[in-house]
Every structure is written in C-alpha cells, then in structure tokens.
Design a protein around this motif. Sequence first.
Motif, short mmCIF file in Angstrom:
data_model
loop_
_atom_site.label_atom_id
_atom_site.label_comp_id
_atom_site.label_asym_id
_atom_site.label_seq_id
_atom_site.Cartn_x
_atom_site.Cartn_y
_atom_site.Cartn_z
N ARG A 104 1.03 -3.78 21.58
CA ARG A 104 0.42 -4.92 22.26
C ARG A 104 0.15 -6.05 21.27
N PHE A 105 -0.05 -7.25 21.80
CA PHE A 105 -0.21 -8.45 20.96
C PHE A 105 -1.36 -8.29 19.97
N TYR A 106 -2.53 -7.83 20.43
CA TYR A 106 -3.67 -7.73 19.53
C TYR A 106 -3.40 -6.75 18.38
N GLU A 107 -2.61 -5.70 18.65
CA GLU A 107 -2.27 -4.75 17.60
C GLU A 107 -1.43 -5.40 16.51
N LYS A 108 -0.57 -6.33 16.91
CA LYS A 108 0.33 -6.98 15.96
C LYS A 108 -0.38 -7.99 15.07
N LEU A 109 -1.63 -8.31 15.42
CA LEU A 109 -2.42 -9.17 14.54
C LEU A 109 -2.76 -8.46 13.23
N SER A 110 -2.51 -7.18 13.18
CA SER A 110 -2.78 -6.39 11.96
C SER A 110 -1.75 -6.61 10.88
N LEU A 111 -0.74 -7.43 11.12
CA LEU A 111 0.37 -7.57 10.17
C LEU A 111 -0.10 -7.82 8.73
N ILE A 112 -0.87 -8.87 8.50
CA ILE A 112 -1.28 -9.22 7.14
C ILE A 112 -2.21 -8.17 6.54
N PRO A 113 -3.30 -7.75 7.22
CA PRO A 113 -4.15 -6.72 6.60
C PRO A 113 -3.42 -5.41 6.34
N TYR A 114 -2.52 -5.02 7.26
CA TYR A 114 -1.80 -3.77 7.02
C TYR A 114 -0.81 -3.92 5.86
N LEU A 115 -0.12 -5.05 5.81
CA LEU A 115 0.83 -5.29 4.73
C LEU A 115 0.12 -5.31 3.38
N LEU A 116 -1.05 -5.91 3.33
CA LEU A 116 -1.82 -5.93 2.08
C LEU A 116 -2.21 -4.51 1.67
N GLY A 117 -2.53 -3.68 2.65
CA GLY A 117 -2.85 -2.28 2.35
C GLY A 117 -1.66 -1.54 1.77
N VAL A 118 -0.48 -1.79 2.33
CA VAL A 118 0.74 -1.16 1.81
C VAL A 118 1.01 -1.62 0.38
N LEU A 119 0.88 -2.93 0.12
CA LEU A 119 1.11 -3.46 -1.22
C LEU A 119 0.15 -2.83 -2.22
N ALA A 120 -1.07 -2.55 -1.79
CA ALA A 120 -2.05 -1.92 -2.68
C ALA A 120 -1.59 -0.52 -3.08
N PHE A 121 -1.02 0.23 -2.12
CA PHE A 121 -0.62 1.61 -2.42
C PHE A 121 0.73 1.70 -3.13
N THR A 122 1.60 0.71 -2.95
CA THR A 122 2.89 0.76 -3.64
C THR A 122 2.84 0.01 -4.97
N SER A 123 1.72 -0.61 -5.29
CA SER A 123 1.57 -1.35 -6.54
C SER A 123 1.90 -0.46 -7.74
N PRO A 124 2.70 -0.95 -8.68
CA PRO A 124 3.01 -0.14 -9.87
C PRO A 124 1.77 0.17 -10.70
N PHE A 125 0.78 -0.69 -10.61
CA PHE A 125 -0.46 -0.45 -11.36
C PHE A 125 -1.25 0.71 -10.78
N GLU A 126 -1.14 0.92 -9.46
CA GLU A 126 -1.79 2.08 -8.85
C GLU A 126 -0.95 3.34 -9.04
N ARG A 127 0.36 3.20 -8.96
CA ARG A 127 1.24 4.36 -9.10
C ARG A 127 1.23 4.91 -10.53
N LYS A 128 0.99 4.04 -11.51
CA LYS A 128 0.92 4.47 -12.91
C LYS A 128 -0.50 4.74 -13.38
N ASN A 129 -1.44 4.51 -12.48
CA ASN A 129 -2.84 4.73 -12.81
C ASN A 129 -3.08 6.24 -13.00
N PRO A 130 -3.69 6.65 -14.11
CA PRO A 130 -3.95 8.08 -14.30
C PRO A 130 -4.91 8.66 -13.27
#
Length: 367
Positions: A155-181
């Motif tokens: 639904r339309f309101y669900e698709k408003l999550s694009l930017i916050p969800y994308l930012l969350g994905v970028l946080a988890f795929t960040s090389p700085f997080e992946r290489k973080n001990p």
Amino acid sequence: MNIIILFIIGCISGFVLFTKVCLTNDDVFFIKKHKVSVIIPARNEEKNLPFLLESLKKQTYKPDEIVVVDDFSSDKTGEIARRYGVKVIQNPPLPAGWTGKNWAVWNGFLNSTGDILVFLDADMRLAPRALEVLIKTREKCAGAISVVPYHRPERFYEKLSLIPYLLGVLAFTSPFERKNPVKSLYGSCIVVSREDYEKINGHYSVRDEVMDDMTLGKRFSQAGINVENFIGYDLVYFRMYPNGIRSEIEGFSKSAVLGMINLSRSTVALIALWFIGVFLAEFVTPLLILTRHPLIWPFLVGYIMYTLQIVYFLKYVGDYGKIIPILHFLSTVFFVAIMIYSTYQVSFKGCVYWKGRQIQVRSRRGL
C-alpha cells in the motif's frame, strides 16, 4: 559547480556504504547434520503469520520444529498457528526488566530442542530454498548470521518507508560495520547454533534492550563468535507494516535514534553525507524550478543522480513500484518526521511505543 561536487560526493558515499552481500544460492548438495528449530515471536500477527508458515511448509530443507510464541495477541494469531500444526507457546506474563519481544524469543528458545536456532519475525517470508541456504551460510561462517530482508510493501503508506528502510540497509552493509570487530545483527532473521546462543545467555543477556538485535550481535562478537550480515534479495523477504500507518510510525520511530547510536562514526558520517545530498536535491530543486533560478540545472542533475542510484539500490533492497522511487522526496518528508518523533520519545519522554507496550529507554541510554 560546488553543488555538483557535493552531489557526487553524496552519491559516492552511498556506493561506499552499499555492499551486495547476498546469500549464495548454489546447487551444492547439502547433507542435513543438525536438528533445526524455527522460533517465531508473534503478537497480533494474523495478517502476516500465514504467509510465513506457508513458506516454511515449502522449504527444500525442512525444519525439525517450528515454535510460535503467542505474545498475548488479541487477534487470531494463536488459532492460525495451531491450524498449521506447529508448536504454540503462550508467552508468560512479561516480568519487570524485559522488553516484550526479548521475553517472547527467550521463551521460544526455552521450549525448543534444535541444535540450530532460526529466529524469524512473523512478517518474514522465505523462498523455497531460503532455509537451506541460511543453514549452509551459517556453517560456512561458523558463527551467527542475520539477513536484512528484501522489502515488498503493497500500500502507498508502506512505500513511504523507502528512505528510512534504505538508510537501515546502508547501515548494515557499510564496510565499516562489516569490518567492525564488534558487529550488530538484524533481528528479523537470525541463525545461530544453540551452543553459541547459550554461550552468551542469548536474549536473556539483552533482556532490557530496545535494540536487542544490534546488542545481541555485539555480545556474540565479544564472546569471540563470528557475526556476519547479508541482504535477502530473492531468498528472504518481508512485508513490514500491513496493519496501518500507525504501526509503521511506531516501528521506525522506536529504532531510528537508538539505531544510529549503535553505529560507527564513519558509517554515520557517510550516511549524513548521502542524506544531505538527497535532501538538498529534493527540496531545493522544486523551488528553483518555480523561480526559474539559473542554478536549476545543477540541482536537477543532482536529483536525477540520486534517483538513478536509489533505483539501483532497490534492485537488491525492495520493490517500491515506480512512483515513490521517482518521487522519493515524499519518503524523505516521512523520514524527517520519524526522526523528530523518535528524538522526542527517546530524549524527552524516555520511552518508545510498540504494539501497545511502552518501553523505557532513558535509564538504559543515559539520555
């Protein structure tokens, strides 16, 4: 020209953050070695649960048991789970010092018997080979893994999550997080051995945490257990908020500020650079068009650059249709509102709300 340079730096920051760490769906024959328990905490999930349980029935790698923890649902969650013939546990009353989900997951664990534990949120859905690939991947990594699911809003309101969800994905795929001990996990889909889970005392060790998944990953890391994160792409996906925009606002606002606190400074800095560029392109461009300002072209180019980048990311991250990825400024407005509301809850009220429960955060975060 300076603004073009800013847009280029912003886009580069996004590409640095995004890593295609997809689960590998190979055809290598896999011999079943362990007993697998799937644990699903569920509170008012009658709209989501049938999709997950149906997908679990179709797995090439069958789980030995499925444990659904009915967390005082007021809908037909428990009835639906029983209809599928899975093990249903009624969650005991929530004790002091616990958050609701952590308590449900912990009781699911206590009532499970598997050597491998697969924790799934009720809104998850799995492709037929997903569980097999998850088990294979965990064995290769020899530790705990989690998956950021591919998002399929409807639904339309669900698709408003694009930017916050994308930012969350970028946080988890960040090389700085992946290489973080000391790494975090994504709570919607976690796979770990029972031995490793018991080694850190599982969710009992994060019982009072709102960001239980991120803290749980750090507990594993600190115990010397390898932690890896992946994106679901075509194997692991979900629909987060089918129950209305209120649940979507509560869901994102409970983790927006606290999630940022748990990230490395390098990741936060790159996310900030990316978002500043997006924000300027989205909200200055229309003003320049209306006033016919000579700077319109650099900003229009910036908007197009970010739009193309977002469309590329969404190939791996989620299906948001055609309109919102182009008019992504609508999602940015939603994100800014979420951040303001989340800051108000955490910094001033000292609590967040989720599924009818008030969760205290002030004393834990020192805010």
